[in-house]
Design an enzyme around this catalytic site. Structure first.
Site, PDB file in Angstrom:
ATOM      1  N   PRO A   2      -5.285 -11.913  -2.023  1.00  0.00           N
ATOM      2  CG  PRO A   2      -6.453 -10.672  -0.968  1.00  0.00           C
ATOM      3  CD  PRO A   2      -5.188 -11.412  -0.917  1.00  0.00           C
ATOM      4  CD  GLU A   3      -4.810 -15.037  -7.471  1.00  0.00           C
ATOM      5  OE1 GLU A   3      -5.769 -15.314  -8.824  1.00  0.00           O
ATOM      6  OE2 GLU A   3      -4.453 -15.312  -6.961  1.00  0.00           O
ATOM      7  CG  HIS A  93      -2.894  -8.372  13.179  1.00  0.00           C
ATOM      8  ND1 HIS A  93      -1.790  -7.777  13.222  1.00  0.00           N
ATOM      9  CD2 HIS A  93      -3.105  -9.459  14.186  1.00  0.00           C
ATOM     10  CE1 HIS A  93      -0.789  -8.800  13.853  1.00  0.00           C
ATOM     11  NE2 HIS A  93      -1.402  -9.717  14.721  1.00  0.00           N
ATOM     12  NE  ARG A 112       3.967 -10.391   5.039  1.00  0.00           N
ATOM     13  CZ  ARG A 112       4.440 -11.243   4.344  1.00  0.00           C
ATOM     14  NH1 ARG A 112       3.069 -11.922   3.854  1.00  0.00           N
ATOM     15  NH2 ARG A 112       4.627 -10.917   3.618  1.00  0.00           N
TER      16      ARG A 112
END
Ligand SMILES: [Zn+2]
Length: 270
Positions: A2-3, A93, A112
């Site tokens: 995400p930016e 998760h 991740r």
């Protein structure tokens, strides 16, 4: 990852369900999620804190709490934040959960597991070295010129440097260089004044497009409600290798620069 536009979208979605709520507890099964001050101390200090404001700095979410505390979250590769009913089952998760005073929870899901949570009294400890915000009024073409001045590095890796400009990542760097008609390998100190002005407006154009379209769901990013953004349908070059350039029709090329995939049109970008 995400930016700026993706993080901004998450921030805007979290304000309504979170502001005014108080943290009543923390659950965590992955202590490395907590960058500072460590899980045990975080749990004690955040208990009873109320969410007062939620903002973004670069790719960080910044939650201003009562009691002088600031909660800062970096989503990294795959982080996802959502406020949901406590009764809703959490999948494997979800690694950090902030329990709220209304039978809801702020859940940090992170496939991740590179995401990080920080609780600080002084946000500058985490945010102090970041470069200017590219969508704020203080970010003028002159500021960009001064920051590129004397830099011999190629433009693409330089745009990813968070201490140079905050919030730009791989997608929006490639898109900005396309609209500025600048080749990603161009050394920064070779740009004319006209090219710096073009790069400045291209950076703002692509970031504003990304915010309007609520982010690019190209890898793992989805909005807090689980739905996709729309920017992936509006990219000019990113991951369009071999497809025709929308300007000239020649195939988009891909190279690796500074370890990152870089997409561009060698005919349009000089
Ligand atoms: Zn082209």
């Amino acid at each position: 990852m995400p930016e700026l536009p993706e993080v901004e979208t998450v921030v805007r979605a979290l304000r309504q369900p979170l502001i005014g709520r108080t943290v009543t507890g923390v659950r965590n099964d992955w202590p490395r999620h907590i960058g500072t001050p460590g899980l045990d101390e975080l749990r004690v200090r955040i208990q009873g804190c109320q969410f007062q404001a939620i903002n973004r700095r670069a790719k960080y979410l910044v939650f201003t709490l009562t009691q002088g505390e600031t909660l800062i979250v970096h989503l990294k590769m795959s982080g996802h934040l959502a406020v949901v009913d406590a009764a809703k089952p959490a999948d494997k998760h979800v690694h950090t959960i902030f329990e709220l005073d209304n039978n809801q929870e702020l859940r940090f899901r992170d496939i991740r597991k590179f995401g990080r949570v920080y609780l600080v009294q002084n946000p500058e400890v985490i945010l102090g070295k970041l470069g200017p915000e590219p969508l704020e009024s203080g970010f003028t073409p002159e500021v960009l010129r001064d920051r590129l001045n004397g830099r011999t590095r190629a433009l693409k890796p330089l745009l990813l440097d968070q201490e140079l400009i905050a919030g730009i990542g791989n997608i929006y760097a490639d898109e900005a260089l396309f609209y500025a008609k600048l080749h990603p390998t161009r050394p920064a100190n070779t740009l004319s004044q006209h090219e710096i002005t073009a790069l400045h407006s291209a950076i703002q154009k692509v970031l504003n497009m990304g915010i309007e379209r609520e982010g690019a769901s190209i890898e793992l990013y989805v909005k807090p409600d689980g739905s996709k953004g729309d920017m992936q349908n509006a990219v000019a070059v990113f991951r369009r290798t071999g497809d025709p350039c929308y300007e000239c029709g020649r195939p988009i090329e891909r190279i690796v620069l500074g370890g990152r995939s870089t997409h561009f049109c060698s005919n349009c970008q000089k």
